[in-house]
Write an enzyme that holds these catalytic residues in place. Sequence first.
Site: not given
Length: 363
Positions: A201, A231-232
């Site tokens: 990422t 996700g985050d």
Amino acid sequence: MIRDKITRRNFVVSLMKTGVILPIIGKGGMERRLGQGRTKLPLIMTSKTNPAVKEQITATAWEVLQKGGTPMDAAEKATNVSEIDPRDPTVGYGGDPNEEGFLQLDASAMDGSDHNNAGAVAALENIKTPCSVARLVMERTDHLMLVGKGALQFAKMHGFKEENLLTEEARRHWVEWKENLSNRDYYISPRKKHKLEEGGTINVLVLDEKGDIAGVTSTVGHHFKIVGRVGDSPIIGAGLYVDNDVGAAGATGHGAEAIKVCASFLAVEKMREGYSPQSACRYVCQRVIDRHGGKPLFGLKIVALTKNGDYGCCSIRGKIHKETGKVIGLGFSVHDANGHRTEAGEAILPPMTEEERKSIPWR
Ligand code: ASP
């Protein structure tokens, strides 16, 4: 109750032990630790270290700033480089798909100079540059996050083109994954394993000469994730956080864990308390490790910088240096007046052993 006698000396020593302040060595020289630096502004920092794009990412941000662009322009354009590059299996176009074979992308943007405004998209399909859509959510709506169909409609309304994001390479990788899932189905796995570019990422943090900060995070999420999983990366405070008075932080790795501790927010709050970026990143990683009894079966890396140009990076687990065989931290890249460089961060634990890997329930 017996209290420890706090002298000035043992107070300073205890701060050094916790990493709140760093030991000074020599005349006015700050000890340099791995992943710890200070630089002249402007400063660009990214979690990316893969050979194909890392320099292009930071150089793009640098050029945007040199031409008078804002930190937000620089962070967006730099992230676009990774998003449209098909060689990277973890970000944007050419990334690995979800378990059904199509891509759902997550991204966020935060602009310190605009009252720390933020925008995000999650599970966005068919758009190559999700971080640009996240920026528009921030700038052109009063919302913070758009997901799925709504995010796509919004992107199209702003002129983004729908495209197939699944490259041949990623499709083959997905088929290989499916074929190796189980020996109780009718798929037969190929003999040859797929070779992929190193990825991860992307966080891009940009600090300009005025001290304004912007950040972007963009990802395909976990490879072969369940459809709809977020996700985050698009969660403000988890995968990205910017506070123009303090600094910025970004997370990569096991997103669920970054969300559970509000990883990027926590790092920025620690810097607000006076921690260096390095100790703030270490604090977050240690916090996550402690939540897992000292044995997390996943990776997480935090990058952070302060308003005055200090920066740092720490990961829960390191990797083994090919030549020395020693454990080293995961890397990150920076670009400042001295140009581009990749540095090693700090790692708290060694990489997972084969046994640990096998014990992960979902592997
Ligand atoms: N943090 C990302 C996510 O959980 C994945 C990664 O950084 O590799 O979606």
